[in-house]
Scaffold this motif. Structure first.
Motif, PDB file in Angstrom:
ATOM      1  N   ASP A  60       0.793  -1.220   0.000  1.00 11.47           N
ATOM      2  CA  ASP A  60       0.000   0.000   0.000  1.00 11.47           C
ATOM      3  C   ASP A  60       0.830   1.277   0.000  1.00 11.47           C
ATOM      4  O   ASP A  60       0.311   2.359   0.215  1.00 11.47           O
ATOM      5  CB  ASP A  60      -0.954   0.007   1.206  1.00 11.47           C
ATOM      6  N   SER A  61       2.129   1.174  -0.222  1.00 13.13           N
ATOM      7  CA  SER A  61       2.972   2.370  -0.233  1.00 13.13           C
ATOM      8  C   SER A  61       3.614   2.548  -1.605  1.00 13.13           C
ATOM      9  O   SER A  61       3.610   1.643  -2.435  1.00 13.13           O
ATOM     10  CB  SER A  61       4.037   2.273   0.862  1.00 13.13           C
ATOM     11  N   ASP A  62       4.170   3.721  -1.821  1.00 16.43           N
ATOM     12  CA  ASP A  62       4.884   4.041  -3.063  1.00 16.43           C
ATOM     13  C   ASP A  62       4.018   3.839  -4.298  1.00 16.43           C
ATOM     14  O   ASP A  62       4.489   3.333  -5.329  1.00 16.43           O
ATOM     15  CB  ASP A  62       6.177   3.219  -3.183  1.00 16.43           C
ATOM     16  N   SER A  63       2.746   4.191  -4.192  1.00 19.13           N
ATOM     17  CA  SER A  63       1.801   4.078  -5.305  1.00 19.13           C
ATOM     18  C   SER A  63       1.665   2.641  -5.793  1.00 19.13           C
ATOM     19  O   SER A  63       1.580   2.372  -6.990  1.00 19.13           O
ATOM     20  CB  SER A  63       2.213   5.010  -6.454  1.00 19.13           C
ATOM     21  N   ALA A  64       1.660   1.705  -4.842  1.00 13.49           N
ATOM     22  CA  ALA A  64       1.503   0.284  -5.178  1.00 13.49           C
ATOM     23  C   ALA A  64       0.217   0.088  -5.973  1.00 13.49           C
ATOM     24  O   ALA A  64      -0.828   0.620  -5.625  1.00 13.49           O
ATOM     25  CB  ALA A  64       1.474  -0.559  -3.909  1.00 13.49           C
ATOM     26  N   GLY A  65       0.305  -0.664  -7.036  1.00 15.45           N
ATOM     27  CA  GLY A  65      -0.844  -0.876  -7.907  1.00 15.45           C
ATOM     28  C   GLY A  65      -1.571  -2.169  -7.609  1.00 15.45           C
ATOM     29  O   GLY A  65      -0.997  -3.108  -7.072  1.00 15.45           O
ATOM     30  N   ILE A  66      -2.835  -2.189  -7.951  1.00 12.70           N
ATOM     31  CA  ILE A  66      -3.653  -3.397  -7.861  1.00 12.70           C
ATOM     32  C   ILE A  66      -4.633  -3.373  -9.016  1.00 12.70           C
ATOM     33  O   ILE A  66      -5.139  -2.314  -9.393  1.00 12.70           O
ATOM     34  CB  ILE A  66      -4.389  -3.514  -6.505  1.00 12.70           C
ATOM     35  N   ILE A  67      -4.858  -4.536  -9.576  1.00 13.36           N
ATOM     36  CA  ILE A  67      -5.887  -4.708 -10.608  1.00 13.36           C
ATOM     37  C   ILE A  67      -6.867  -5.739 -10.072  1.00 13.36           C
ATOM     38  O   ILE A  67      -6.470  -6.817  -9.634  1.00 13.36           O
ATOM     39  CB  ILE A  67      -5.281  -5.193 -11.939  1.00 13.36           C
ATOM     40  N   GLY A  68      -8.148  -5.426 -10.102  1.00 12.54           N
ATOM     41  CA  GLY A  68      -9.175  -6.381  -9.712  1.00 12.54           C
ATOM     42  C   GLY A  68      -9.391  -6.454  -8.217  1.00 12.54           C
ATOM     43  O   GLY A  68      -8.890  -5.636  -7.447  1.00 12.54           O
ATOM     44  N   ASP A  69     -10.153  -7.469  -7.823  1.00  8.40           N
ATOM     45  CA  ASP A  69     -10.486  -7.672  -6.418  1.00  8.40           C
ATOM     46  C   ASP A  69      -9.289  -8.232  -5.656  1.00  8.40           C
ATOM     47  O   ASP A  69      -8.488  -8.993  -6.198  1.00  8.40           O
ATOM     48  CB  ASP A  69     -11.662  -8.644  -6.281  1.00  8.40           C
ATOM     49  N   ALA A  70      -9.207  -7.876  -4.388  1.00 12.56           N
ATOM     50  CA  ALA A  70      -8.092  -8.308  -3.553  1.00 12.56           C
ATOM     51  C   ALA A  70      -8.206  -9.784  -3.184  1.00 12.56           C
ATOM     52  O   ALA A  70      -9.297 -10.324  -3.047  1.00 12.56           O
ATOM     53  CB  ALA A  70      -8.038  -7.467  -2.281  1.00 12.56           C
ATOM     54  N   MET A  71      -7.050 -10.414  -3.026  1.00 12.14           N
ATOM     55  CA  MET A  71      -6.973 -11.724  -2.394  1.00 12.14           C
ATOM     56  C   MET A  71      -7.463 -11.551  -0.970  1.00 12.14           C
ATOM     57  O   MET A  71      -7.430 -10.445  -0.420  1.00 12.14           O
ATOM     58  CB  MET A  71      -5.524 -12.214  -2.357  1.00 12.14           C
ATOM     59  N   SER A  72      -7.901 -12.625  -0.343  1.00 16.45           N
ATOM     60  CA  SER A  72      -8.171 -12.572   1.091  1.00 16.45           C
ATOM     61  C   SER A  72      -7.194 -13.524   1.766  1.00 16.45           C
ATOM     62  O   SER A  72      -6.706 -14.478   1.160  1.00 16.45           O
ATOM     63  CB  SER A  72      -9.624 -12.921   1.409  1.00 16.45           C
ATOM     64  N   GLN A  73      -6.888 -13.228   3.025  1.00 13.98           N
ATOM     65  CA  GLN A  73      -5.875 -13.978   3.747  1.00 13.98           C
ATOM     66  C   GLN A  73      -6.347 -14.190   5.167  1.00 13.98           C
ATOM     67  O   GLN A  73      -6.828 -13.278   5.826  1.00 13.98           O
ATOM     68  CB  GLN A  73      -4.560 -13.198   3.707  1.00 13.98           C
ATOM     69  N   SER A  74      -6.224 -15.425   5.652  1.00 12.04           N
ATOM     70  CA  SER A  74      -6.565 -15.752   7.032  1.00 12.04           C
ATOM     71  C   SER A  74      -5.527 -16.721   7.569  1.00 12.04           C
ATOM     72  O   SER A  74      -5.346 -17.810   7.015  1.00 12.04           O
ATOM     73  CB  SER A  74      -7.957 -16.378   7.106  1.00 12.04           C
TER      74      SER A  74
END
Length: 184
Positions: A60-74
């Motif tokens: 989430d820093s340095d203009s981190a990019g994402i395409i689409g829905d996020a993975m989920s993690q547990s």
């Protein structure tokens, strides 16, 4: 130009841009990457982690990019947002705090039954000098046909239980990249 059930767009050697998705009877033939993201471990830890269960965050820093829905993690188990063929790259950075050489195995574990994980990809790092650093990169193409049963997790196994695996909340030192390449 259409003849004999063949459609020709442009001439040989032309570049043709297609806006949208080219389909064959409703199934996509050509489409762009619809999901890409990075997750990282936010703090250092020492010794084994099978799997790495805590301190995960989506970059989430340095203009981190994402395409689409996020993975989920547990508890270190990652669930995919949609089916498809995913490229998964696990990067580990580590430091040797002792005077003897260290050896560490780094594993992408996968399950297709939401229960039994096996080693889908494995890489190793060796650090021979005290206060020296090493890194490891391993990758796996995972055919996720069911998001409820097809999951991954990430592990480090340290021969001496002394290696410091490096984490950072502002830098991708130890983490994973997920890229959905196409349909399953």
């Amino acid at each position: 130009n259409e003849s004999s059930d063949t459609i020709t767009i442009g001439a040989s050697g032309d570049t043709t841009n297609i806006v949208g998705t080219l389909q064959n009877n409703g199934s996509a033939l050509i489409s762009g990457i619809t999901n890409a993201q990075q997750w990282r471990v936010t703090s250092d830890f020492t010794g084994d982690a099978d799997p790495i269960t805590s301190n995960w965050e989506q970059a989430d820093s340095d203009s981190a990019g994402i395409i689409g829905d996020a993975m989920s993690q547990s508890s270190g188990v990652f669930t995919f947002p949609s089916t498809g063929i995913y490229y998964i790259a696990f990067q580990v950075s580590a430091r040797n705090p002792s005077s003897s050489s260290l050896y560490q195995s780094n594993v992408i574990g996968a399950t297709t039954d939401n229960s039994s994980f096996s080693s889908a990809a494995e890489d190793h790092l060796s650090i021979y000098a005290a206060n020296s650093y090493g890194n490891s990169n391993t990758a796996f193409l995972f055919d996720v046909t069911n998001t409820s049963t097809h999951k991954v997790r990430f592990s480090v196994s340290d021969q001496s239980n002394n290696t410091i695996t490096l984490g950072d909340s502002n830098n991708h030192r130890t983490g994973v990249t997920f890229i959905r390449l196409g349909n399953t």
